[in-house]
Design a protein around this motif. Structure first.
Motif, mmCIF file in Angstrom:
data_model
loop_
_atom_site.group_PDB
_atom_site.id
_atom_site.type_symbol
_atom_site.label_atom_id
_atom_site.label_comp_id
_atom_site.label_asym_id
_atom_site.label_seq_id
_atom_site.Cartn_x
_atom_site.Cartn_y
_atom_site.Cartn_z
ATOM 1 N N VAL A 180 14.584 28.733 -42.508
ATOM 2 C CA VAL A 180 14.467 29.603 -41.341
ATOM 3 C C VAL A 180 13.192 29.266 -40.588
ATOM 4 O O VAL A 180 12.173 28.920 -41.187
ATOM 5 C CB VAL A 180 14.417 31.079 -41.789
ATOM 6 C CG1 VAL A 180 14.199 32.003 -40.603
ATOM 7 C CG2 VAL A 180 15.672 31.449 -42.545
ATOM 8 N N SER A 181 13.225 29.371 -39.271
ATOM 9 C CA SER A 181 12.018 29.295 -38.463
ATOM 10 C C SER A 181 12.137 30.296 -37.325
ATOM 11 O O SER A 181 13.222 30.473 -36.763
ATOM 12 C CB SER A 181 11.807 27.889 -37.900
ATOM 13 O OG SER A 181 10.680 27.863 -37.042
ATOM 14 N N GLU A 182 11.047 30.931 -36.998
ATOM 15 C CA GLU A 182 10.991 31.846 -35.862
ATOM 16 C C GLU A 182 10.228 31.237 -34.695
ATOM 17 O O GLU A 182 9.949 31.916 -33.705
ATOM 18 C CB GLU A 182 10.326 33.170 -36.278
ATOM 19 C CG GLU A 182 11.057 33.904 -37.388
ATOM 20 C CD GLU A 182 12.461 34.313 -36.994
ATOM 21 O OE1 GLU A 182 12.658 34.741 -35.833
ATOM 22 O OE2 GLU A 182 13.372 34.192 -37.845
ATOM 23 N N GLU A 183 9.898 29.960 -34.796
ATOM 24 C CA GLU A 183 9.074 29.301 -33.789
ATOM 25 C C GLU A 183 9.925 28.785 -32.630
ATOM 26 O O GLU A 183 11.133 28.634 -32.739
ATOM 27 C CB GLU A 183 8.316 28.129 -34.414
ATOM 28 C CG GLU A 183 7.383 28.520 -35.546
ATOM 29 C CD GLU A 183 6.723 27.302 -36.181
ATOM 30 O OE1 GLU A 183 7.178 26.168 -35.884
ATOM 31 O OE2 GLU A 183 5.777 27.481 -36.961
ATOM 32 N N THR A 184 9.255 28.476 -31.540
ATOM 33 C CA THR A 184 9.826 27.641 -30.492
ATOM 34 C C THR A 184 9.332 26.234 -30.754
ATOM 35 O O THR A 184 8.136 25.997 -30.879
ATOM 36 C CB THR A 184 9.399 28.103 -29.094
ATOM 37 O OG1 THR A 184 9.934 29.409 -28.857
ATOM 38 C CG2 THR A 184 9.919 27.148 -28.028
ATOM 39 N N SER A 185 10.247 25.292 -30.894
ATOM 40 C CA SER A 185 9.874 23.942 -31.291
ATOM 41 C C SER A 185 9.153 23.216 -30.165
ATOM 42 O O SER A 185 9.149 23.656 -29.007
ATOM 43 C CB SER A 185 11.120 23.140 -31.687
ATOM 44 O OG SER A 185 11.883 22.804 -30.535
ATOM 45 N N ALA A 186 8.567 22.073 -30.513
ATOM 46 C CA ALA A 186 7.860 21.266 -29.520
ATOM 47 C C ALA A 186 8.802 20.753 -28.438
ATOM 48 O O ALA A 186 8.364 20.436 -27.332
ATOM 49 C CB ALA A 186 7.145 20.095 -30.195
ATOM 50 N N LEU A 187 10.096 20.693 -28.740
ATOM 51 C CA LEU A 187 11.070 20.294 -27.725
ATOM 52 C C LEU A 187 11.368 21.434 -26.755
ATOM 53 O O LEU A 187 11.947 21.226 -25.698
ATOM 54 C CB LEU A 187 12.368 19.835 -28.407
ATOM 55 C CG LEU A 187 13.433 19.210 -27.518
ATOM 56 C CD1 LEU A 187 12.944 17.907 -26.884
ATOM 57 C CD2 LEU A 187 14.718 18.964 -28.303
ATOM 58 N N GLY A 188 10.962 22.647 -27.130
ATOM 59 C CA GLY A 188 11.212 23.805 -26.284
ATOM 60 C C GLY A 188 12.420 24.613 -26.689
ATOM 61 O O GLY A 188 12.874 25.479 -25.930
ATOM 62 N N ASP A 215 14.146 27.447 -28.971
ATOM 63 C CA ASP A 215 13.858 28.611 -29.794
ATOM 64 C C ASP A 215 14.647 28.485 -31.089
ATOM 65 O O ASP A 215 15.881 28.506 -31.086
ATOM 66 C CB ASP A 215 14.262 29.880 -29.037
ATOM 67 C CG ASP A 215 13.961 31.161 -29.808
ATOM 68 O OD1 ASP A 215 13.403 31.076 -30.921
ATOM 69 O OD2 ASP A 215 14.293 32.250 -29.296
ATOM 70 N N LEU A 216 13.941 28.357 -32.213
ATOM 71 C CA LEU A 216 14.600 28.130 -33.492
ATOM 72 C C LEU A 216 15.074 29.416 -34.159
ATOM 73 O O LEU A 216 15.841 29.360 -35.128
ATOM 74 C CB LEU A 216 13.664 27.371 -34.437
ATOM 75 C CG LEU A 216 13.189 26.006 -33.943
ATOM 76 C CD1 LEU A 216 12.286 25.358 -34.984
ATOM 77 C CD2 LEU A 216 14.363 25.091 -33.617
ATOM 78 N N ALA A 217 14.646 30.553 -33.658
ATOM 79 C CA ALA A 217 15.063 31.825 -34.252
ATOM 80 C C ALA A 217 16.581 31.962 -34.156
ATOM 81 O O ALA A 217 17.177 31.751 -33.102
ATOM 82 C CB ALA A 217 14.381 32.989 -33.542
ATOM 83 N N GLY A 218 17.212 32.292 -35.269
ATOM 84 C CA GLY A 218 18.654 32.476 -35.286
ATOM 85 C C GLY A 218 19.453 31.198 -35.414
ATOM 86 O O GLY A 218 20.684 31.237 -35.396
ATOM 87 N N LYS A 219 18.783 30.050 -35.579
ATOM 88 C CA LYS A 219 19.491 28.779 -35.693
ATOM 89 C C LYS A 219 19.364 28.241 -37.117
ATOM 90 O O LYS A 219 18.264 28.109 -37.648
ATOM 91 C CB LYS A 219 18.932 27.757 -34.699
ATOM 92 C CG LYS A 219 19.198 28.139 -33.256
ATOM 93 C CD LYS A 219 18.638 27.105 -32.293
ATOM 94 C CE LYS A 219 19.027 27.454 -30.857
ATOM 95 N NZ LYS A 219 18.515 28.770 -30.420
ATOM 96 N N PRO A 220 20.476 27.905 -37.755
ATOM 97 C CA PRO A 220 20.407 27.294 -39.083
ATOM 98 C C PRO A 220 19.690 25.949 -39.022
ATOM 99 O O PRO A 220 19.943 25.142 -38.116
ATOM 100 C CB PRO A 220 21.881 27.120 -39.468
ATOM 101 C CG PRO A 220 22.625 28.063 -38.578
ATOM 102 C CD PRO A 220 21.856 28.117 -37.297
ATOM 103 N N ILE A 221 18.820 25.715 -39.987
ATOM 104 C CA ILE A 221 18.064 24.462 -40.042
ATOM 105 C C ILE A 221 18.229 23.871 -41.434
ATOM 106 O O ILE A 221 17.954 24.530 -42.431
ATOM 107 C CB ILE A 221 16.573 24.674 -39.732
ATOM 108 C CG1 ILE A 221 16.401 25.412 -38.407
ATOM 109 C CG2 ILE A 221 15.843 23.334 -39.700
ATOM 110 C CD1 ILE A 221 14.970 25.830 -38.117
ATOM 111 N N MET A 222 18.669 22.650 -41.496
ATOM 112 C CA MET A 222 18.891 21.960 -42.760
ATOM 113 C C MET A 222 17.722 21.016 -43.027
ATOM 114 O O MET A 222 17.346 20.227 -42.160
ATOM 115 C CB MET A 222 20.208 21.166 -42.700
ATOM 116 C CG MET A 222 20.564 20.433 -43.980
ATOM 117 S SD MET A 222 22.025 19.374 -43.756
ATOM 118 C CE MET A 222 23.327 20.585 -43.559
ATOM 119 N N GLY A 223 17.152 21.097 -44.224
ATOM 120 C CA GLY A 223 16.097 20.176 -44.602
ATOM 121 C C GLY A 223 14.745 20.836 -44.736
ATOM 122 O O GLY A 223 14.605 22.054 -44.713
#
Length: 243
Positions: free
Chosen positions: A45-53, A55-63
């Motif tokens: 899980v991440s609640e950050e906005t990535s460097a690409l812009g 918003d990672l909140a609510g998005k599944p992230i593998m790895g």
């Protein structure tokens, strides 16, 4: 195949990044078996906005959350080319690059193909919301189960009722909780999904599956489009590292 390279600034400005060389379902939207074995990937899980812009909140992230390279994967559960990628390439991709901690894969589920695409994208958000704190890896079992049931586009296989039936067969996912999410949070989650779609249009993403390979340190980025084989991802990663 050569990877079109750009920078974060160019991505955010909506530069055209997509390459040819792979099958893809192209988006026509107005503003309004060799499966490599089963997967049991680590999700986080991440609640950050990535460097690409993004918003990672609510998005599944593998790895691994500390992976040096990010791959953004825009997908639709109704997209047959996405299903082909997940069946033919993703298991090898995970084994080679994700499990090693070299990169992380961010899933962005978009409603490219009509009302059932919106329903399945919203269901993905609901399921991730249900498990992301207690058992994020359970999301993968649901994700894989939905793709395994893929039928003709907008034929009803990805309707709310069908998705509830699929969910009921997945261990550690509560179908009743998904049904409650449909009833109580539909408007909120549809707004979130539409915001992701709007950002995809700003990135000039015109079809699924589309991948952006991104190095947060150098801000080098490039895209791949379609059900590309593992070798294309290997080439892309080398070019991004050398950029």
């Amino acid at each position: 195949m050569s990877l079109d390279q750009t920078t974060r600034r160019a991505v955010l400005a909506g530069s055209t990044l997509a390459l040819g060389g792979g099958s893809v379902y192209y988006l026509s939207r107005s503003e309004d078996t060799d499966d490599g074995g089963s997967l049991s990937p680590t999700m986080h899980v991440s609640e950050e906005t990535s460097a690409l812009g993004v918003d990672l909140a609510g998005k599944p992230i593998m790895g691994d959350s500390d992976a040096s390279i990010e791959v953004y994967y825009w997908t639709d559960f109704q997209c047959p080319i996405c299903e082909q990628f997940e069946r033919e390439t993703l298991p090898k991709f995970v084994s080679e690059y994700v499990e090693s901690g070299e990169l992380r894969l961010i899933f962005v589920t978009l409603p490219f193909f009509g009302p059932d695409s919106m329903t399945s994208a919203m269901a993905s958000r609901c399921v991730w919301e249900q498990v992301h704190e207690s058992d994020p890896s359970a999301y993968w079992d649901w994700h894989a189960a939905v793709f395994a049931e893929q039928g003709e586009r907008n034929s009803g296989w990805a309707s709310a009722d069908s998705l509830l039936e699929i969910t009921d067969s997945v261990p550690d996912i509560d179908a009743a909780e998904l049904e409650a999410c449909f009833d109580d949070e539909r408007s909120e989650f549809e707004d979130v999904v539409e915001a992701d779609a709007e950002q995809a249009r700003a990135f000039d993403i015109r079809g699924t599956p589309t991948f952006v390979v991104f190095d947060p340190e150098t801000e080098a980025a490039g895209t791949l489009v379609g059900a590309q084989p593992l070798e294309r991802f290997t080439d892309a990663l080398e070019q991004i590292r050398e950029a």
